[in-house]
Design an enzyme around this catalytic site. Sequence first.
Site, PDB file in Angstrom:
ATOM      1  N   GLY A  13       0.693  -1.320  -0.065  1.00 48.99           N
ATOM      2  CA  GLY A  13      -0.042   0.095  -0.079  1.00 48.99           C
ATOM      3  C   GLY A  13       1.074   1.331  -0.340  1.00 48.99           C
ATOM      4  N   SER A  14       1.738   0.877  -0.468  1.00 48.67           N
ATOM      5  CA  SER A  14       3.085   2.325  -0.804  1.00 48.67           C
ATOM      6  C   SER A  14       2.511   3.507  -1.456  1.00 48.67           C
ATOM      7  CB  SER A  14       4.017   1.747  -1.157  1.00 48.67           C
ATOM      8  OG  SER A  14       5.113   0.748  -0.729  1.00 48.67           O
ATOM      9  N   THR A  15       1.409   3.041  -2.502  1.00 49.80           N
ATOM     10  CA  THR A  15       1.039   4.287  -3.042  1.00 49.80           C
ATOM     11  C   THR A  15      -0.092   4.825  -2.091  1.00 49.80           C
ATOM     12  OG1 THR A  15      -0.989   2.661  -4.218  1.00 49.80           O
ATOM     13  CG2 THR A  15       1.468   2.693  -5.155  1.00 49.80           C
ATOM     14  N   ASN A  87       1.013  -2.241   5.081  1.00 47.36           N
ATOM     15  CA  ASN A  87      -0.458  -1.627   4.765  1.00 47.36           C
ATOM     16  C   ASN A  87      -1.112  -1.657   4.161  1.00 47.36           C
ATOM     17  OD1 ASN A  87      -0.630   1.630   5.790  1.00 47.36           O
ATOM     18  ND2 ASN A  87      -0.215   1.270   3.624  1.00 47.36           N
ATOM     19  N   SER A 139      -6.395  -0.217  13.644  1.00 41.04           N
ATOM     20  CA  SER A 139      -7.379   0.809  12.920  1.00 41.04           C
ATOM     21  C   SER A 139      -8.111   1.472  14.910  1.00 41.04           C
ATOM     22  CB  SER A 139      -7.986   0.895  12.297  1.00 41.04           C
ATOM     23  OG  SER A 139      -9.654   1.885  11.997  1.00 41.04           O
ATOM     24  N   TYR A 152     -14.775  -4.627   8.344  1.00 38.67           N
ATOM     25  CA  TYR A 152     -13.566  -3.662   8.626  1.00 38.67           C
ATOM     26  C   TYR A 152     -12.714  -3.652  10.054  1.00 38.67           C
ATOM     27  CZ  TYR A 152     -10.433   0.314   8.310  1.00 38.67           C
ATOM     28  OH  TYR A 152      -8.295   1.110   8.009  1.00 38.67           O
ATOM     29  N   ILE A 185      -6.866   9.910  10.074  1.00 39.24           N
ATOM     30  CA  ILE A 185      -6.052  10.734   8.743  1.00 39.24           C
ATOM     31  C   ILE A 185      -6.086  11.189   7.894  1.00 39.24           C
ATOM     32  CG2 ILE A 185      -3.505   9.770   8.394  1.00 39.24           C
ATOM     33  CD1 ILE A 185      -3.989   9.226  11.370  1.00 39.24           C
TER      34      ILE A 185
HETATM   35  N1  LIG Z   1      -7.046   7.185   6.642  1.00 42.33           N
HETATM   36  C1  LIG Z   1      -7.012   6.361   7.764  1.00 42.33           C
HETATM   37  O1  LIG Z   1      -7.965   7.293   8.306  1.00 42.33           O
HETATM   38  C2  LIG Z   1      -7.106   5.323   8.472  1.00 42.33           C
HETATM   39  C3  LIG Z   1      -7.396   4.936   9.618  1.00 42.33           C
HETATM   40  C4  LIG Z   1      -7.402   4.218  10.121  1.00 42.33           C
HETATM   41  C5  LIG Z   1      -6.268   3.415   9.676  1.00 42.33           C
HETATM   42  N2  LIG Z   1      -6.014   3.276   8.095  1.00 42.33           N
HETATM   43  C6  LIG Z   1      -5.381   2.009   7.474  1.00 42.33           C
HETATM   44  O2  LIG Z   1      -4.437   3.059   7.142  1.00 42.33           O
HETATM   45  C7  LIG Z   1      -3.863   1.371   5.903  1.00 42.33           C
HETATM   46  C8  LIG Z   1      -3.676   2.925   4.569  1.00 42.33           C
HETATM   47  O3  LIG Z   1      -4.721   3.335   4.669  1.00 42.33           O
HETATM   48  P1  LIG Z   1      -4.542   4.389   3.898  1.00 42.33           P
HETATM   49  O4  LIG Z   1      -5.703   5.454   4.922  1.00 42.33           O
HETATM   50  O5  LIG Z   1      -3.321   5.506   3.803  1.00 42.33           O
HETATM   51  O6  LIG Z   1      -5.373   4.093   2.794  1.00 42.33           O
HETATM   52  P2  LIG Z   1      -5.677   4.895   0.860  1.00 42.33           P
HETATM   53  O7  LIG Z   1      -4.671   5.732   0.654  1.00 42.33           O
HETATM   54  O8  LIG Z   1      -6.647   4.167   0.272  1.00 42.33           O
HETATM   55  O9  LIG Z   1      -4.624   4.128   0.162  1.00 42.33           O
HETATM   56  C9  LIG Z   1      -4.694   2.047   0.101  1.00 42.33           C
HETATM   57  C10 LIG Z   1      -3.053   1.491   0.065  1.00 42.33           C
HETATM   58  O10 LIG Z   1      -4.252  -0.124  -0.335  1.00 42.33           O
HETATM   59  C11 LIG Z   1      -4.071  -0.420  -1.530  1.00 42.33           C
HETATM   60  N3  LIG Z   1      -4.379  -1.955  -2.263  1.00 42.33           N
HETATM   61  C12 LIG Z   1      -5.705  -1.806  -2.241  1.00 42.33           C
HETATM   62  N4  LIG Z   1      -6.043  -2.525  -2.434  1.00 42.33           N
HETATM   63  C13 LIG Z   1      -5.007  -3.418  -2.840  1.00 42.33           C
HETATM   64  C14 LIG Z   1      -4.972  -5.125  -3.585  1.00 42.33           C
HETATM   65  N5  LIG Z   1      -6.206  -5.440  -3.846  1.00 42.33           N
HETATM   66  N6  LIG Z   1      -3.429  -5.281  -3.178  1.00 42.33           N
HETATM   67  C15 LIG Z   1      -2.388  -4.318  -2.832  1.00 42.33           C
HETATM   68  N7  LIG Z   1      -2.651  -3.494  -2.592  1.00 42.33           N
HETATM   69  C16 LIG Z   1      -4.167  -2.526  -2.393  1.00 42.33           C
HETATM   70  C17 LIG Z   1      -4.023   0.657  -2.022  1.00 42.33           C
HETATM   71  O11 LIG Z   1      -3.018   0.781  -3.745  1.00 42.33           O
HETATM   72  P3  LIG Z   1      -3.519   0.837  -5.383  1.00 42.33           P
HETATM   73  O12 LIG Z   1      -3.770   2.130  -4.906  1.00 42.33           O
HETATM   74  O13 LIG Z   1      -2.314   0.587  -5.895  1.00 42.33           O
HETATM   75  O14 LIG Z   1      -4.363  -0.467  -5.954  1.00 42.33           O
HETATM   76  C18 LIG Z   1      -3.122   1.819  -1.467  1.00 42.33           C
HETATM   77  O15 LIG Z   1      -1.422   2.342  -1.794  1.00 42.33           O
HETATM   78  C19 LIG Z   1      -5.250   0.748   5.595  1.00 42.33           C
HETATM   79  O16 LIG Z   1      -4.367  -0.827   6.017  1.00 42.33           O
HETATM   80  C20 LIG Z   1      -6.318   1.767   6.632  1.00 42.33           C
HETATM   81  O17 LIG Z   1      -7.200   0.405   6.645  1.00 42.33           O
HETATM   82  C21 LIG Z   1      -6.047   3.850   7.831  1.00 42.33           C
END
Ligand SMILES: NC(=O)c1ccc[n+]([C@@H]2O[C@H](COP(=O)([O-])OP(=O)(O)OC[C@H]3O[C@@H](n4cnc5c(N)ncnc54)[C@H](OP(=O)(O)O)[C@@H]3O)[C@@H](O)[C@H]2O)c1
Length: 245
Positions: A13-15, A87, A139, A152, A185
């Site tokens: 999930g680096s992107t 991630n 989370s 989730y 976040i």
């Molecule tokens: N944002 C928040 O408030 C928050 C809060 C608590 C926990 N989190 C957790 O933090 C982590 C990152 O979240 P984020 O907010 O940065 O989300 P995000 O911006 O939506 O990024 C999600 C990442 O997961 C990758 N991904 C999705 N489906 C995938 C698949 N089938 N195979 C490989 N990679 C996949 C995406 O890659 P592509 O786009 O390249 O597909 C993207 O890099 C997650 O585990 C999320 O549950 C986030």
Amino acid sequence: MDSLKDKKVIITGSTGGIGSAITEIFVKYGANVLATGTNDEKLNNLKKKFQNINTRKFDISCHKEIEKFVEDCSKTLDGGPDILINNAGITRDNISLRMSHDEWKDVLDLNLTSTFLLCKYSIKRMIKNKYGKIINITSVVGHTGNIGQSNYAASKSGIIGFTKSLAIEYAKKNININCVSPGFIQTNMTDKIDPKFKEIIVSKIPSNRLGNPSDVANVVIFLSSDLADYITGETVHVNGGMYLG
Ligand SMILES: NC(=O)c1ccc[n+]([C@@H]2O[C@H](COP(=O)([O-])OP(=O)(O)OC[C@H]3O[C@@H](n4cnc5c(N)ncnc54)[C@H](OP(=O)(O)O)[C@@H]3O)[C@@H](O)[C@H]2O)c1
């Protein structure tokens, strides 16, 4: 943070919002990063931004291919990973009575089962190398629950129990396994939340703001470093002081 120099790191999930911040901080401390995601354009942008990284397109929901994926990464990383950051994560929100089996399964399969398999195959390498750090991103919702997110929440609570068990199993092998638990976040994931609901969320955060991806990355880098060598099986909360009940 000198211990991070040249460490071989896989970041899923680096992107995404949090993943890019994690990638950035590992690059800053001189690690050898293999960044993954599913979107070519986003991976190319990441590669342009951080020229010194390897990128790999891979859908982590393809469970049967995870063993080979880790093998390939290991070749690229010359026997790594030393560090694995699980991630990548998704949401498929719906109130539970309306939630389809697919919505349930997609989230559990990706957030929890893919984490299990990535850990399993990476730990094999780490045992050989007599060294490893794994950080699983869970989370706040895994602690509190949330309307429309039963799938989730189950996946993220599952990650915590899974991490504690792995930590006990592999502590003697010099492998530390911890969780980082972000609150709300500012990323694409939270951009989907209705602005009115977002206001309510912010009003419940003592710090009175959403977190930044770098707030999470700062804790990930600490847990990945030798400063955290005596910490395993823990969950570190990064949520501006939210009440967890
Ligand atoms: N944002 C928040 O408030 C928050 C809060 C608590 C926990 N989190 C957790 O933090 C982590 C990152 O979240 P984020 O907010 O940065 O989300 P995000 O911006 O939506 O990024 C999600 C990442 O997961 C990758 N991904 C999705 N489906 C995938 C698949 N089938 N195979 C490989 N990679 C996949 C995406 O890659 P592509 O786009 O390249 O597909 C993207 O890099 C997650 O585990 C999320 O549950 C986030």
